[in-house]
Design a protein around this motif. Structure first.
Motif, short mmCIF file in Angstrom:
data_model
loop_
_atom_site.label_atom_id
_atom_site.label_comp_id
_atom_site.label_asym_id
_atom_site.label_seq_id
_atom_site.Cartn_x
_atom_site.Cartn_y
_atom_site.Cartn_z
N LEU A 300 0.81 -1.22 0.00
CA LEU A 300 0.00 0.00 0.00
C LEU A 300 0.85 1.28 0.00
CD1 LEU A 300 -2.56 -1.29 2.66
CD2 LEU A 300 -3.23 -0.49 0.36
N GLU A 301 2.05 1.16 0.50
CA GLU A 301 2.88 2.34 0.77
C GLU A 301 3.07 3.24 -0.46
OE1 GLU A 301 6.18 4.88 1.14
OE2 GLU A 301 6.22 3.07 -0.11
N PRO A 302 3.36 2.68 -1.65
CA PRO A 302 3.61 3.57 -2.80
C PRO A 302 2.41 4.44 -3.14
CG PRO A 302 4.24 1.28 -3.30
CD PRO A 302 3.52 1.26 -1.99
N PHE A 303 1.23 4.04 -2.70
CA PHE A 303 0.01 4.76 -3.08
C PHE A 303 -0.58 5.56 -1.93
CE2 PHE A 303 0.46 0.68 -5.28
CZ PHE A 303 0.62 1.13 -6.59
N GLY A 304 0.11 5.56 -0.81
CA GLY A 304 -0.40 6.32 0.34
C GLY A 304 -1.49 5.62 1.12
N GLY A 305 -1.61 4.30 0.97
CA GLY A 305 -2.65 3.57 1.69
C GLY A 305 -2.18 3.06 3.04
N THR A 306 -3.11 2.61 3.82
CA THR A 306 -2.87 2.17 5.19
C THR A 306 -3.45 0.78 5.37
OG1 THR A 306 -3.08 4.45 5.95
CG2 THR A 306 -3.32 2.72 7.62
N VAL A 307 -2.75 -0.07 6.11
CA VAL A 307 -3.37 -1.33 6.51
C VAL A 307 -3.82 -1.22 7.96
CG1 VAL A 307 -1.12 -2.39 7.05
CG2 VAL A 307 -3.14 -3.84 6.70
N HIS A 308 -5.08 -1.57 8.19
CA HIS A 308 -5.62 -1.67 9.56
C HIS A 308 -5.59 -3.13 9.97
CE1 HIS A 308 -7.29 2.42 10.32
NE2 HIS A 308 -6.97 2.50 9.04
N TRP A 309 -4.77 -3.43 10.92
CA TRP A 309 -4.54 -4.82 11.34
C TRP A 309 -5.19 -4.99 12.70
CZ3 TRP A 309 -2.28 -8.53 8.38
CH2 TRP A 309 -1.95 -9.73 9.01
N ARG A 310 -6.16 -5.85 12.77
CA ARG A 310 -6.92 -5.95 14.03
C ARG A 310 -6.17 -6.77 15.07
NH1 ARG A 310 -12.16 -8.04 13.95
NH2 ARG A 310 -13.13 -6.47 15.23
N ALA A 311 -6.21 -6.28 16.30
CA ALA A 311 -5.50 -6.94 17.40
C ALA A 311 -6.39 -7.96 18.11
CB ALA A 311 -5.01 -5.89 18.40
N PHE A 312 -7.54 -8.28 17.51
CA PHE A 312 -8.51 -9.18 18.15
C PHE A 312 -8.08 -10.62 17.91
CE2 PHE A 312 -13.00 -11.02 17.98
CZ PHE A 312 -13.19 -10.94 19.35
N VAL A 313 -6.98 -11.01 18.53
CA VAL A 313 -6.41 -12.34 18.35
C VAL A 313 -6.44 -13.05 19.70
CG1 VAL A 313 -4.35 -13.63 17.71
CG2 VAL A 313 -4.95 -11.53 16.47
#
Lengths: 657, 657
Positions: A300-313
């Motif tokens: 995602l980085e080259p395009f300015g995007g973000t990953v939302h990674w859930r901590a619900f583990v």
């Protein structure tokens, strides 16, 4: 070209944007300056208001008016979302650096109403405290055989998906985007975090469906995000692995992401639920969750995007006989060792409490424990455990408590949430958007608290009431909503113990429903006492995950706040609370009180019959009957259960079955 | 033309009809006399056996042989199903009045094996004690979103239905019919008693599907029945009512039934679940269940058909707080006042116990209380509450106890069941027919007990073992199966209290799962005691529904048999059973014993590895692991629940969580 205001289908509730919301603007002379798509949105709004209320709007005029309102791009340094507001010499002026700021400024003027056009106002700058104010929709494209179309949805079908594809007519999606912009929300994830087979394909051959939705939301300043399956390279790419350190996997994600941005240039990014409740994740390859998140962050980085990674583990195949495992510990135990290892455009999305959106939980200790990681805090606007939009339960006070909680020395939760505030949406294609008309207040309040976490929730409530219902029934509505969360808490699981709900659907009481389950949600009630010992000294040690002073406060039953006592301690029914009551008498008293409070709220509502639109009034009145039935069921099951176990009679001799 | 023996698809278990079952017949010289379709079935069987084992078969020869076996129609007075068997001068002779009798005689010879061809046998007549020996399939044509294709089915999909219609290839249905004939079953209802929209149409435009199945079963002496919706005149006929006294409704049923018989001349009749668990019924029109049943009886009467009207009528929206209602009373209260009002071809189908197929229930008092009504007794071969064909639980002893129970002065349940014996089938398209290979024993035992209710169940078990597995593993199999029902009872709900199961699917323990539900299934456990007071003196009065001596026996906790104590009485944990143990110690002891018995059975099975076909052995061995896991879960939940409530420690200090 000014963007036309969306037209609501016949019978759909206007929520907090009835025509009257722009009456003050619509009757005046407005000048709009600047260019760009969101300026056209602003222009369309003002033009529609003027059409209704007789004012007029001028674009980019060189004359000096006179104008009552000037909305213009121009100022620097306010960021994309900030704006200033001032009033001088009979002219109200909103200035912004970007289109979103101008739109938010317009909605601010709308909220002020006539007050925006009286007296003088010195210049004041408004900026959101949190850059990301996001709704996660748990919507399935295809109807799921168990979970339905919207997982944990209580408001009909999906606003986005119909008959297995994006809705052809996106007018209502536009109207939804407009409502969200008016309360400050700027991002949406459009599908369920549990990514099933059909939904997985949204990433690739069905990205056009997502692009259509993004197109409808873009004029309201809302970026579109997508929940993806960590196993996508296997499921969709035909690769033999989804190992985050595998070169082919990384290349596959890079290419898939490039194509996403080709279709949606301002795409927000991915949301991922990995290694959780059956979803695939990096554990299968012996990799860490940082490895997993960074894989997508790199794409995602080259395009300015973000990953939302859930901590619900957590381990959802626990053995209730094993008291050494404590689900409350899981997120902290999994993620704190990874602090500092997440990429800058990876956001760790943490539920506000350590369990799962119960009516009362402590704040998650993870929130204060990862200083080198961008955390987003996740709330649940959809009322999974708080009455499922059949009960009135306005969650503003709970969220305000959470956001204001000083989790770190010198930092509240709202301040620690550098990655933003996210919530699971409660909206669907129901005519009232949220099933229960009063559940709209939760959606609105979420947006406003995301903008300003330290806002007074009562003031936000009054703002919503005024916009949605006008001044007539305001006092009654405030009375019905303001204490409704505490009322709900009173008649459901007591003292923070949580999870005394029906398994699976989670509506209605079942005290032992999860007591012998694999889900890690136990209360350990026996004939002598109840509660979970999470102390360091004698319990699971969860209390020790907090920093000072909370580790000490929670460690002892004497200093632990009453409302969380059973979350942290197993105590006898005779244990005296700070309130002076015994635990058992507290259980009885709150359950009788809770039902009485619902009865009182129902009566207040009944008295508003002439002050509220008939369709709204009828729907709420019907739902109050169900709430009352359910509250009585809760009261009687909880009281009977604890009376049968403890043998202690109610001090006031009330009926327990 | 002799009817070819059905060919089993590759991998499908031959159950109790492996080729070896006809080895003795197949090696000999057989003469067959008579004509008619079932004689062709007999001929085909013998011809196939001869092909394998080198014997020969002759049809209607005029010579005198010599023959080892003569199978012939001819004798009068044996009814359609009876036969005689004799052996004299080296010839074994089976004589019957009708084709079914001849087929049953052949299977009888097969069961005797070599013994049929040694020594002399004086003529003996065999006749079924019950004219109707029926299986009810709870199969849906369309897969139901919650219940799947076979409601309460644990053996794969339906044998009859696939992809929404009758299977095109009915070879396996023929094989099923052959298995059923070999244990004496002579009727099948081919669809679920909960009649959904698709299945309702089987009565009318989809009767051809039913006719195809009937055609496959007919050569095995099996008549086909159909479950119908009482609302069919509304659903299918477009009438404004389904009132059983309405002339147009009666005409509609008459015409619909005429068309059914046009398609299936030997159609058996209708099965109806009315006014039960949401199914429509005569109550909607203020009519009685006799009115309802007689409506259909009248339509069937000209064609010789029968309506099976289920007595499973109770309030499934009860309030757990209301102790005046007792579900156990419901069937008796509803139906006894109607005695004498049912048409001669209406059969009232009564579950053997008053509740719902629990591992232990008293016999339903309704069975002895309707002398002027034809009653059929319904058993549940599918193991809904007895391990769901993942646990070994051979139900022969329970059914034998039920059928031999002297419900009326001078009449056992088996004798009162003048309308026949009916059971819910446990078979599906699983390669072993019944999921668990050893669950075949339940199907076989049901058929044989329906033929002869006073048969020794242990002898039936040995018969099934010998046919299915041969002599090698017989002792081990007997040990595994013989006590398995009592073992299952030990580790599940104690002392007749029932229903401590997971709601909905009914697999695995949940002590309070139904305790606060609307289903009328409660145990009322508190810190002092447990059980349901159904006495006349202080309880619901259910015990008074019995005749003498049972009303008195059950009325007092002192005379009530231990195994039903908690069904009839609420007693303290310290109450002493006839066995001398306290109730609480009995609970602990039986639960530890039950698990130990499963462990022992598993070990016996492991020791049979060289004596049992590998596919069967593997499947059973796998299932024993699940049974053991589940039995331990039952033990620990039940023991923990009652320890937490009672506070009484185990006398032997074993581990309770």
């Amino acid at each position: 070209m000014p963007l036309p205001v969306p037209v609501l289908p016949e019978g759909v509730d206007p929520a907090w944007l009835p025509p009257a919301a722009f009456r003050a603007v619509g009757g005046r002379r407005t000048l709009i300056r600047g260019s760009g798509p969101l300026v056209e949105t602003v222009h369309g709004e003002v033009a529609e208001a003027c059409r209704r209320f007789g004012g007029r709007v001028v674009r980019d005029a060189s004359d000096d008016g006179p104008y009552d309102l000037v909305l213009g791009l121009g100022a620097d340094g306010l960021g994309d979302e900030g704006f200033t507001l001032a009033r001088e010499g009979g002219t109200t002026t909103v200035t912004a650096s970007g289109g979103r700021g101008l739109l938010y400024g317009l909605f601010h003027v709308g909220r002020l109403g006539e007050a925006a056009f009286t007296g003088e106002r010195s210049r004041r700058t408004h900026r959101p405290a949190l850059a990301l104010r996001m709704l996660d929709h748990w919507d399935n494209v295809a109807v799921h055989p168990v979970m339905g179309q919207v997982e944990r949805g209580y408001a009909g079908g999906s606003l986005f998906w119909e008959d297995g594809r994006a809705r052809g007519d996106l007018e209502r999606v536009r109207a939804y985007g407009r409502l969200l912009a008016a309360c400050g929300i700027n991002a949406i994830s459009v599908n369920n975090v549990n990514v099933h087979a059909t939904e997985a394909r949204l990433l690739t051959d069905r990205i056009g469906d997502v692009a259509a939705i993004a197109g409808a939301l873009r004029p309201y300043g809302i970026r579109t995000h997508l929940s993806v399956s960590f196993a996508a390279p296997l499921l969709l790419g035909g690769l033999p692995t989804a190992d985050p350190l595998d070169g082919a996997v990384r290349a596959w994600w890079a290419e898939a992401t490039r194509r996403v941005y080709e279709a949606i240039p301002d795409f927000g990014g991915y949301v991922v639920k990995a290694d959780s409740e059956g979803q695939p994740g990096p554990f299968a390859y012996g990799r860490s969750h940082a490895d997993g998140a960074n894989l997508l962050a790199a794409a995602l980085e080259p395009f300015g995007g973000t990953v939302h990674w859930r901590a619900f583990v957590y381990d959802h195949r626990q053995d209730w006989r094993d008291r050494t495992t404590d689900r409350a510990r899981a997120a902290y135990d999994h993620f704190v060792p990874l602090d500092g290892r997440f990429a800058p455009n990876a956001v760790l999305q943490v539920k506000h409490g350590p369990m799962d959106f119960q009516v009362r939980e402590p704040v998650s200790p993870l929130i204060g424990a990862m200083p080198r990681t961008r955390l987003a805090v996740e709330l649940q606007v959809t009322q999974e455990y708080t009455g499922q939009q059949r009960h009135v339960c306005w969650l503003g006070p709970m969220w305000s408590d959470v956001l204001g909680f000083p989790i770190e020395p010198g930092a509240s939760v709202g301040e620690s949430a550098r990655g933003g505030l996210v919530a699971v949406s409660n909206a669907g294609d129901d005519p009232f958007w949220t099933g229960h008309p009063l559940a709209q207040a939760n959606l609105y309040t979420f947006g406003r608290l995301a903008w300003r976490p330290d806002a007074d929730p009562g003031a936000v409530l009054d703002e919503w009431i005024e916009l949605t219902y006008g001044p007539g029934p305001a006092a009654g509505l405030h009375a019905v909503l303001d204490g409704s969360w505490r009322t709900y808490e009173k008649y459901t699981a007591p003292l923070g113990v949580g999870f005394m709900v029906q398994p699976g659907h989670h509506y209605g009481p079942s005290v032992d429903g999860y007591e012998y389950s694999p889900w890690g949600t136990y209360h350990f009630a026996d004939r002598d006492g109840v509660g979970v010992d999470r102390s360091v000294a004698t319990g699971s040690g969860y209390a020790g995950q907090y920093g000072k002073p909370w580790a000490e406060v929670y460690e002892s039953a004497d200093s632990c706040p009453d409302e969380l006592l059973l979350f942290f301690h197993h105590v006898s029914y005779a244990h005296r609370l700070t309130s002076g009551k015994t635990v058992i008498q507290h259980i009885y008293d709150t359950h009788f009180e809770g039902v009485e409070e619902v009865e009182a709220a129902r009566d207040v509502w009944a008295g508003l019959v002439d002050l509220v639109d008939p369709a709204r009034h009828r729907r709420v009145a019907e739902l109050f009957e169900e709430q009352l039935r359910s509250a009585r069921e809760w009261r009687d099951q909880i009281n009977s259960y604890f009376f049968r176990k403890s043998g202690v009679p109610d001090a006031h001799g009330r009926r327990i079955y």
